[in-house]
Design a protein around this motif. Sequence first.
Motif, PDB file in Angstrom:
ATOM      1  N   THR A   1     -67.705  30.112  -3.668  1.00  0.00           N
ATOM      2  CA  THR A   1     -67.711  28.773  -4.268  1.00  0.00           C
ATOM      3  C   THR A   1     -69.094  28.139  -4.172  1.00  0.00           C
ATOM      4  OG1 THR A   1     -65.379  28.455  -3.717  1.00  0.00           O
ATOM      5  CG2 THR A   1     -66.668  26.492  -4.176  1.00  0.00           C
ATOM      6  N   LEU A   2     -69.707  28.241  -2.989  1.00  0.00           N
ATOM      7  CA  LEU A   2     -71.045  27.679  -2.830  1.00  0.00           C
ATOM      8  C   LEU A   2     -72.069  28.408  -3.691  1.00  0.00           C
ATOM      9  CD1 LEU A   2     -71.096  27.095   1.042  1.00  0.00           C
ATOM     10  CD2 LEU A   2     -70.824  25.384  -0.757  1.00  0.00           C
ATOM     11  N   LEU A   3     -71.924  29.709  -3.796  1.00  0.00           N
ATOM     12  CA  LEU A   3     -72.867  30.493  -4.593  1.00  0.00           C
ATOM     13  C   LEU A   3     -72.765  30.133  -6.069  1.00  0.00           C
ATOM     14  CD1 LEU A   3     -74.967  32.753  -4.733  1.00  0.00           C
ATOM     15  CD2 LEU A   3     -73.074  34.382  -4.972  1.00  0.00           C
TER      16      LEU A   3
ATOM     17  N   ILE B   1     -78.598  25.065 -10.404  1.00  0.00           N
ATOM     18  CA  ILE B   1     -79.937  25.542 -10.776  1.00  0.00           C
ATOM     19  C   ILE B   1     -80.047  25.721 -12.289  1.00  0.00           C
ATOM     20  CG2 ILE B   1     -81.554  27.455 -10.546  1.00  0.00           C
ATOM     21  CD1 ILE B   1     -80.519  27.842  -7.697  1.00  0.00           C
ATOM     22  N   ALA B   2     -79.020  26.319 -12.883  1.00  0.00           N
ATOM     23  CA  ALA B   2     -79.045  26.518 -14.332  1.00  0.00           C
ATOM     24  C   ALA B   2     -79.049  25.188 -15.073  1.00  0.00           C
ATOM     25  CB  ALA B   2     -77.851  27.368 -14.753  1.00  0.00           C
TER      26      ALA B   2
ATOM     27  N   ALA C   1     -69.922  27.942 -15.234  1.00  0.00           N
ATOM     28  CA  ALA C   1     -70.072  28.183 -13.794  1.00  0.00           C
ATOM     29  C   ALA C   1     -69.682  26.951 -12.992  1.00  0.00           C
ATOM     30  CB  ALA C   1     -71.501  28.600 -13.475  1.00  0.00           C
ATOM     31  N   GLY C   2     -70.049  25.765 -13.489  1.00  0.00           N
ATOM     32  CA  GLY C   2     -69.670  24.544 -12.794  1.00  0.00           C
ATOM     33  C   GLY C   2     -68.169  24.344 -12.759  1.00  0.00           C
ATOM     34  N   ALA C   3     -67.491  24.679 -13.857  1.00  0.00           N
ATOM     35  CA  ALA C   3     -66.031  24.559 -13.868  1.00  0.00           C
ATOM     36  C   ALA C   3     -65.392  25.503 -12.858  1.00  0.00           C
ATOM     37  CB  ALA C   3     -65.503  24.835 -15.275  1.00  0.00           C
ATOM     38  N   VAL C   4     -65.929  26.725 -12.746  1.00  0.00           N
ATOM     39  CA  VAL C   4     -65.403  27.679 -11.777  1.00  0.00           C
ATOM     40  C   VAL C   4     -65.625  27.165 -10.354  1.00  0.00           C
ATOM     41  CG1 VAL C   4     -65.678  30.003 -10.840  1.00  0.00           C
ATOM     42  CG2 VAL C   4     -65.649  29.657 -13.321  1.00  0.00           C
ATOM     43  N   ALA C   5     -66.817  26.651 -10.081  1.00  0.00           N
ATOM     44  CA  ALA C   5     -67.104  26.117  -8.741  1.00  0.00           C
ATOM     45  C   ALA C   5     -66.204  24.930  -8.433  1.00  0.00           C
ATOM     46  CB  ALA C   5     -68.570  25.708  -8.648  1.00  0.00           C
ATOM     47  N   ALA C   6     -65.960  24.085  -9.423  1.00  0.00           N
ATOM     48  CA  ALA C   6     -65.092  22.930  -9.195  1.00  0.00           C
ATOM     49  C   ALA C   6     -63.667  23.368  -8.877  1.00  0.00           C
ATOM     50  CB  ALA C   6     -65.111  22.015 -10.419  1.00  0.00           C
TER      51      ALA C   6
ATOM     52  N   CYS D   1     -71.105  21.198  -5.201  1.00  0.00           N
ATOM     53  CA  CYS D   1     -70.992  21.573  -3.785  1.00  0.00           C
ATOM     54  C   CYS D   1     -70.674  20.382  -2.889  1.00  0.00           C
ATOM     55  CB  CYS D   1     -72.287  22.236  -3.306  1.00  0.00           C
ATOM     56  SG  CYS D   1     -72.720  23.759  -4.184  1.00  0.00           S
ATOM     57  N   GLY D   2     -70.972  19.177  -3.365  1.00  0.00           N
ATOM     58  CA  GLY D   2     -70.767  17.984  -2.554  1.00  0.00           C
ATOM     59  C   GLY D   2     -69.351  17.780  -2.058  1.00  0.00           C
ATOM     60  N   PRO D   3     -68.320  18.028  -2.883  1.00  0.00           N
ATOM     61  CA  PRO D   3     -66.958  17.818  -2.381  1.00  0.00           C
ATOM     62  C   PRO D   3     -66.628  18.635  -1.137  1.00  0.00           C
ATOM     63  CG  PRO D   3     -66.927  17.986  -4.764  1.00  0.00           C
ATOM     64  CD  PRO D   3     -68.327  18.297  -4.326  1.00  0.00           C
ATOM     65  N   LEU D   4     -67.290  19.783  -0.950  1.00  0.00           N
ATOM     66  CA  LEU D   4     -67.043  20.589   0.243  1.00  0.00           C
ATOM     67  C   LEU D   4     -67.700  20.012   1.486  1.00  0.00           C
ATOM     68  CD1 LEU D   4     -67.438  24.166  -1.257  1.00  0.00           C
ATOM     69  CD2 LEU D   4     -65.361  22.832  -0.941  1.00  0.00           C
TER      70      LEU D   4
END
Length: 825
Positions: A242-244, A251-252, A272-277, A579-582
């Motif tokens: 998730t962090l990666l 960055i992108a 990628a942002g949707a996947v991380a979220a 990453c902030g929510p984590l």
Amino acid sequence: MTDHTVAVAEPRPAAADGSAETTPAPRSRVRVVLGGIRAGIAAIPALLTDCAVLAFALWTLLYHAGLPLGLAPSLTLRIWLVAGSALAVLAVLARLGLRWWRRRAARGPAEVADPAIAERPEPASDDLDQPAPADPTDEAVSPSDPAASPTDEAVSPADPAAVPAEKAASPSDPAVSATDEAVNPAGSERDESSAEQVTQPGAGGESVDGGPDTGAAAAPAEPAAERAGRMGVAQRLWIALTLLVGTGAAIAAGLAGTPAGADISWWVPGSAGAVAAIGAVLLTWRTWRATPPTRPSAPAPTAWQSVYALLIAAVAAVASLYLARSTPDDIYYVGRSVWVAERDIVPLNDFLFSENVLPAMASQPPVASVEVLAGALARFLGIPAASAVWHVLLPTFAVLAVLALWRLVQRWAPRRPVLAFTVACAFLAFVCGPDAALGTFHLPRLYQGKGMFVSAVVPLMWLYLTRWFDDRSKRGLVLIVALSIAAIGLTTTAAIILPLLVGGAALMMLLVGRWKSALAAGVAVLAYPVGMVIGTQLVLGTSATEAAADANFYDAAHTYRRTFEVGIVGVIGGLALWCGPLLARRRTPALLAAGGALTLSVLLVPGVLEWLSAVTGISVVLWRVSWLFALPAMIGLLCTVWLPTRLRVVRALVGVVLAAAMVTSFVNYAIPMWDERSGVLVHQEPTWKIRPERQAIAQFIIDLDRPDGLVLAPASIMRTIPLMSSRPRVVLPRDFFLVEYDINSQFSQDRLLLTKFANGGPRVERPERDDVIAALERLDVGTICFYSQNRFALRTGERAGYTMVAERLAEPPVHPNAVTCMVRQ
């Protein structure tokens, strides 16, 4: 609670007559008094912001109620002042009476049943190890409350995730959340703010990190390194992935708007942002289910923390008086206040191009109440409306906006809240260049309702929702309703942003089975704003054309860049989003932050905003969807990262280094608020937000003995006159508003042609003289003012039958700002 414990008086031996001596020792009494003072200071930010929300909500309700009745704004203001004062007094009396009743009810039965019990010292009321006393008015869960069903409780016997605290923290429990471990992505509180605050208190009862001392009776926390060693492999991979992905998306996104990333498709950061979220949502959901609730859910602010926030708020208030950023939007916002102050009438129709005759603009129904408040206040105080806006309301709003940000950061930060708050304020101060940057909506534009909405309402709404989902108190729900009313009183944008905001929060509550709380919050947030906008549109209708809705549209990539910036600043914004929510405090703060991040991430996927625009018909303001995410607060949380080490110095140093790195990036790669590139001028004394030379020329025209008819002047002067007086009607206050009246109509084309004529310019750009004279006659222009070097305007005015009546010399003499005015015979 505060960072102290109330001392209890020692029992005194009986006196000679057999009576017991109950007078406390002098030292204990002093400690109680000092503790009360510190508690009062710590509560000031909450008191100021909550009272302001309730007061402005009351004003908005009275304003909306007075619209169909045709009440004068000055009368509505007097009713508000009287009603607000009366309600405040009643609230204080009710609070005191309720407190007296509780004390009497608590002491009475004990004294009757066993007099010896009364002699026992009561435990300290602010001891964090003791449960808070029951509040019959604020208790959200009671045996008779249908909302307190097992399926809707945070901890329910039927809920397999609701394990006792001892079991959840035991070494053999594999359910300890992965997000509460080594890198602490979900905001573990087993750091400076919890375990070591118990074992290593600082002087005066404070922990080394400034949080409240939880008492020596608490068991020492387990070393973080040992807990990290028990983390499952799958959990570690889940967190790392998730962090990666979130870091890669940040960055992108930051590079996509720069030459180095010109070839990066927005599908890369968007997907990628949707996947991380989604990964953050799953992690925080698991943490919420696996972590038992604690009381209190967050440490109360200490006195020195509140003093620091108040000092920053005071600095912001003073700075707002000296910073001036003139924006075209002031024509509507300040111009409406000027109209109300001079005429004591709420303009339900157009007041810029006509005398409240033409249909109101579709994007601006008379729902917002803040401009009417400024005008009524100016009339009440006997000062110009511009002074009421920029010298009274603006510094007040600055204080409230800073304190709102502080309260959210303090509630959501797992540790180091003061450092996180400082970074958040630095972001607003140093990232202010582009027109849509959040910094430009802070001090330079807080007097505009939309600026106050994004700077104060959004963080307060996240705070109130957090408190509601934590304790479900009736008072918390009342504040949510009041804040939603205040939001629509500031801007109609609230009807767009609030559904997205509460939708993200309610989605997360549904995931953990709190559907009743989610439903109550949704109704409380949306009922009044959405109902008011729909009702206004049904009653008043819209303007003749809605072409303005399609005037501008920003896709996902441009929406991100307008708010989050590009380059290294854009990367930091992306890290805060994905990453902030984590990093937020576990359970509710992390859960709601993840919900907000998921909602915004979905909106930033290519094609979603286009679809939303087609469905709703609103395009020009869709880029504001990024306002639903409390970006400054989440950027501040980036410096609260936790490392699995016992060395407090190392952990504190990491936070300071991260904070310094972010602030350095803001300083080097962004434009500060006070820079001229941000459109801001710094003055030597409190000033109106108008360029001095334009203000002087506008005042010169206002003071003229003018005939009836419109006033024609250079475009910058016609944008300034409505900010100072509503009496002169100018030909073109702002060309952007012409799309509301069909840009190709004679109405619009005549105004554009005459403005071009008054501006002057090269010979090849001059309009035809006959066309100018015809437009002057059609629009009934009574006064023409132009720069004295515009000889073509002088000759054309004479040809059209105008006579020169006044001439303003240049200031300084070499500056080309001399003005000549002609009037119709």
